[in-house]
Write a protein that holds these residues in place. Structure first.
Motif, short mmCIF file in Angstrom:
data_model
loop_
_atom_site.label_atom_id
_atom_site.label_comp_id
_atom_site.label_asym_id
_atom_site.label_seq_id
_atom_site.Cartn_x
_atom_site.Cartn_y
_atom_site.Cartn_z
N GLU A 269 -50.96 -12.35 4.61
CA GLU A 269 -50.18 -13.16 3.67
C GLU A 269 -50.09 -14.61 4.13
OE1 GLU A 269 -45.79 -13.04 1.47
OE2 GLU A 269 -46.06 -12.16 3.47
N ILE A 270 -50.05 -14.84 5.45
CA ILE A 270 -49.85 -16.19 5.98
C ILE A 270 -50.98 -17.13 5.56
CG2 ILE A 270 -51.01 -15.68 8.17
CD1 ILE A 270 -47.96 -17.98 7.62
N ILE A 271 -52.20 -16.60 5.37
CA ILE A 271 -53.32 -17.43 4.91
C ILE A 271 -52.98 -18.05 3.56
CG2 ILE A 271 -55.73 -17.40 4.12
CD1 ILE A 271 -56.31 -15.27 6.20
N PHE A 272 -52.42 -17.25 2.68
CA PHE A 272 -52.09 -17.72 1.33
C PHE A 272 -50.87 -18.63 1.35
CE2 PHE A 272 -54.61 -13.95 0.97
CZ PHE A 272 -55.49 -14.24 -0.06
N VAL B 121 -52.26 -22.00 2.31
CA VAL B 121 -52.99 -22.64 1.20
C VAL B 121 -52.01 -23.18 0.17
CG1 VAL B 121 -54.60 -22.26 -0.70
CG2 VAL B 121 -55.07 -21.27 1.55
N ILE B 122 -50.99 -22.41 -0.16
CA ILE B 122 -49.97 -22.87 -1.11
C ILE B 122 -49.29 -24.14 -0.59
CG2 ILE B 122 -47.71 -22.28 -2.11
CD1 ILE B 122 -48.78 -19.35 -2.27
N SER B 123 -49.04 -24.18 0.72
CA SER B 123 -48.44 -25.38 1.33
C SER B 123 -49.39 -26.58 1.24
CB SER B 123 -48.09 -25.10 2.79
OG SER B 123 -47.10 -24.10 2.90
N PHE B 124 -50.70 -26.34 1.42
CA PHE B 124 -51.68 -27.44 1.28
C PHE B 124 -51.63 -28.01 -0.13
CE2 PHE B 124 -54.31 -25.03 4.63
CZ PHE B 124 -53.70 -25.72 5.66
N TYR B 125 -51.54 -27.13 -1.11
CA TYR B 125 -51.45 -27.59 -2.50
C TYR B 125 -50.17 -28.40 -2.73
CZ TYR B 125 -55.30 -24.47 -3.92
OH TYR B 125 -56.51 -23.85 -4.08
N GLY B 126 -49.08 -27.95 -2.09
CA GLY B 126 -47.82 -28.67 -2.24
C GLY B 126 -47.89 -30.08 -1.68
N ARG B 127 -48.51 -30.23 -0.49
CA ARG B 127 -48.63 -31.55 0.12
C ARG B 127 -49.52 -32.47 -0.70
NH1 ARG B 127 -50.07 -28.93 5.87
NH2 ARG B 127 -48.12 -27.78 6.15
N PRO C 97 -49.11 -28.57 -7.98
CA PRO C 97 -48.23 -27.41 -8.18
C PRO C 97 -48.88 -26.29 -8.99
CG PRO C 97 -47.56 -29.24 -9.59
CD PRO C 97 -48.59 -29.78 -8.64
N ASP C 98 -49.73 -26.63 -9.97
CA ASP C 98 -50.34 -25.60 -10.80
C ASP C 98 -51.29 -24.72 -9.98
OD1 ASP C 98 -48.95 -26.48 -12.99
OD2 ASP C 98 -50.54 -27.82 -13.68
N ARG C 99 -52.01 -25.35 -9.05
CA ARG C 99 -52.90 -24.55 -8.19
C ARG C 99 -52.10 -23.63 -7.28
NH1 ARG C 99 -58.35 -27.61 -6.06
NH2 ARG C 99 -58.97 -28.63 -8.00
N ALA C 100 -50.96 -24.12 -6.81
CA ALA C 100 -50.11 -23.29 -5.95
C ALA C 100 -49.63 -22.06 -6.71
CB ALA C 100 -48.92 -24.11 -5.45
N LEU C 101 -49.18 -22.26 -7.95
CA LEU C 101 -48.70 -21.14 -8.76
C LEU C 101 -49.84 -20.18 -9.10
CD1 LEU C 101 -46.33 -23.12 -11.14
CD2 LEU C 101 -45.63 -21.33 -9.54
N VAL D 94 -44.14 -21.12 -2.28
CA VAL D 94 -44.23 -21.68 -3.62
C VAL D 94 -43.02 -22.57 -3.91
CG1 VAL D 94 -44.33 -21.18 -6.09
CG2 VAL D 94 -45.64 -19.79 -4.48
N MET D 95 -41.84 -22.10 -3.57
CA MET D 95 -40.62 -22.89 -3.78
C MET D 95 -40.72 -24.24 -3.08
SD MET D 95 -37.81 -21.14 -5.25
CE MET D 95 -36.40 -21.59 -4.25
N ASP D 96 -41.15 -24.21 -1.82
CA ASP D 96 -41.24 -25.44 -1.04
C ASP D 96 -42.29 -26.39 -1.63
OD1 ASP D 96 -40.50 -27.02 1.32
OD2 ASP D 96 -42.52 -26.58 2.02
N SER D 97 -43.42 -25.84 -2.07
CA SER D 97 -44.48 -26.67 -2.65
C SER D 97 -44.02 -27.31 -3.95
CB SER D 97 -45.74 -25.83 -2.90
OG SER D 97 -46.31 -25.43 -1.68
N LEU D 98 -43.35 -26.55 -4.80
CA LEU D 98 -42.84 -27.11 -6.05
C LEU D 98 -41.82 -28.20 -5.79
CD1 LEU D 98 -42.45 -23.86 -8.18
CD2 LEU D 98 -44.20 -25.63 -8.43
N SER D 99 -41.00 -28.00 -4.76
CA SER D 99 -40.01 -29.02 -4.40
C SER D 99 -40.69 -30.30 -3.93
CB SER D 99 -39.08 -28.48 -3.31
OG SER D 99 -38.15 -29.46 -2.90
N LYS D 100 -41.71 -30.16 -3.08
CA LYS D 100 -42.43 -31.33 -2.58
C LYS D 100 -43.16 -32.08 -3.68
CE LYS D 100 -43.04 -29.78 2.17
NZ LYS D 100 -43.91 -29.06 3.12
N CYS D 101 -43.57 -31.34 -4.72
CA CYS D 101 -44.26 -31.97 -5.85
C CYS D 101 -43.29 -32.59 -6.84
CB CYS D 101 -45.12 -30.94 -6.58
SG CYS D 101 -46.49 -30.29 -5.59
N GLY D 102 -41.99 -32.46 -6.59
CA GLY D 102 -41.00 -33.00 -7.51
C GLY D 102 -40.83 -32.17 -8.77
N GLU D 103 -41.33 -30.94 -8.75
CA GLU D 103 -41.23 -30.05 -9.92
C GLU D 103 -39.96 -29.23 -9.82
OE1 GLU D 103 -43.09 -30.02 -12.47
OE2 GLU D 103 -44.96 -31.02 -11.90
#
Length: 463
Positions: free
Chosen positions: A85-88, A91-97, A101-105, A126-135
């Motif tokens: 799971e940590i791999i994903f 990756v979700i965190s990379f999308y967030g940075r 956000p759509d790729r993360a979801l 996902v929560m953290d990535s959406l927050s970083k994206c301002g979503e």
């Protein structure tokens, strides 16, 4: 003829880890044994899960997302193991940075197809990535569905608290804090650090100090250096330097190691208070204690020199940080360029600005805005127009106030060709707003720049 020994899956992982260039790492991963000659047909290379993890991480950090997703598709075809799971989560965190956000979801939704069980860790990613994206709205909607499937943990609540604090909604952040306690989730140092930082950022120093005391007295949690740095910074901004030093003494009593952020905060505070000697004493103490000054530390010292208009000392400190192996960043150069511009030293400021690529530092939007405002302030309108054109070409734009000021100044002069050039650049950036229209049309009426005002309006509409 020399026969090369095939690369094993274990050795491939080691080689991938050593390669710094993600493109070379990708080539090696895709073709680990290109020159093996044998009479026997080559077997399909048996990649290890570790090799997948390393190459995906390298590509994600380099923002090579198309290539990374290609490797993920290859990973999905593996039948010998189930991905972690940590791999994903990574990756979700990379999308967030990267603010994707759509790729993360999308990846989160696809995780079951990889036979990966989604736990609270991937939900938090996902929560953290959406927050970083301002979503923020998407994050709250995701959280509403989240609670129906898994139990939030302390990390979940910390992400929510941080998101509310960023929006300046401290009452809502406090409600989340109450909710986590009601649900039996114990707050940690990150929880309190986030709340304290939020209070400090919103100038609520008394509440921040009280929370720090409650953290120790009620919850028995030891504050970390980051929390103390936030408090010291706010105390310094409020002119309470003596209280900031008391917190430093408290850290020493409680055997909390002072880090670079704490030292940098104290150095900056002393410069602002006009106590340059004390700032230097803290810098030397920092070095003696074994805490190596970082870029933020040097930036604080350089900013102090620039405020004192001692640009020679600022440049000496810049050279010193390079000699000590600390690379200046764009903030370092923006500080010096801004200080020079404020003093009307536009030649020196421009020389440094133009030298940034050679120094290995790419100018950012603040660099361009600073030098643009500097030229305008010195009434070097021709140079300002050139910078404006370059700025717009690179996708940047001046502030609306600066653009209005330049057009206003040019409207008072007779250089209609330069004014039109500036308007053309502003038009490309979609910055010919109402107040700029007013200035230019008024000039046309007074000086008959064009045959009539309608012709001018038509040209501006084209822009």
């Amino acid at each position: 003829m020399l026969v090369l020994k095939p690369i094993s899956p274990y050795r491939l992982s080691n080689l991938l880890r050593r390669l710094k260039d993600p493109n070379l790492a990708l080539q090696l991963f895709q073709n680990p044994n290109p020159q093996i000659q044998s009479s026997e047909p080559q077997k399909r290379f048996r990649y290890s899960l570790l090799s997948y993890d390393i190459i995906i991480t390298k590509l994600g950090r380099a923002k090579m997302f198309d290539q990374m997703e290609q490797i993920l598709r290859q990973l999905n075809k593996e039948s010998r193991f189930v991905p972690n799971e940590i791999i994903f989560c990574n990756v979700i965190s990379f999308y967030g940075r990267a603010c994707l956000p759509d790729r993360a979801l999308k990846l989160f939704d696809e995780m079951p197809f990889f036979r990966v069980l989604r736990t609270v860790k991937s939900y938090n990613s996902v929560m953290d990535s959406l927050s970083k994206c301002g979503e923020f709205e998407k994050m709250m909607q995701f959280y509403a569905n989240f609670r129906k499937k898994v139990t939030p943990d302390v990390c979940t609540y910390n992400i929510l608290i941080n998101a509310w604090c960023k929006r300046g909604c401290l009452d809502d952040a406090w409600k989340v804090f109450d909710e986590m306690r009601w649900n039996g989730v114990r707050p940690n140092a990150v929880t309190f650090g986030t709340l304290v930082h939020g209070f400090c950022a919103n100038f609520k120093l008394d509440e921040a100090l009280k929370l720090k005391e409650d953290m120790i007295r009620v919850y028995g949690i030891k504050p970390n250096a980051s929390l103390y740095a936030s408090l010291m910074k706010e105390l310094s901004r409020a002119g309470e330097l003596s209280l900031a030093f008391r917190l430093r003494e408290e850290m020493e009593r409680n055997r909390i190691e002072l880090d670079a952020r704490v030292y940098s905060t104290l150095i900056s505070a002393n410069f602002k208070a006009g106590r340059k000697e004390e700032a230097f004493r803290i810098l030397e103490e920092m070095k003696v204690s074994g805490c190596k000054p970082d870029t933020v530390t040097y930036n604080a010292v350089i900013h102090g020199f620039c405020v004192e208009k001692d640009f020679e000392a600022a440049n000496e400190m810049l050279n010193q940080m390079v000699e000590e192996g600390c690379k200046p960043d764009i903030i370092t150069y923006n500080i010096i360029i801004g200080g020079l511009c404020k003093e009307g030293k536009w030649v020196e400021a421009n020389d440094l600005f133009e030298d940034l690529p050679r120094r290995g530092c790419k100018p950012d939007v603040l660099s361009y805005r600073t030098i643009f405002d500097g030229f305008c302030g010195c009434r070097r309108f021709k140079e300002a127009a050139l910078i404006l054109d370059e700025m717009v070409f690179k996708g940047y734009a001046p502030s609306a106030a600066s653009a209005h000021k330049l057009v206003g100044e040019l409207s008072q002069e007779d250089n209609e060709e330069l004014l039109w050039k500036v308007l053309t650049s502003l038009g490309k950036a979609n910055l010919v707003v109402a107040n700029i229209w007013d200035l230019v049309i008024l000039k046309a009426c007074h000086r008959h720049m064009l045959s009539n005002v309608c012709e001018l309006a038509d040209n501006l509409i084209v822009l």
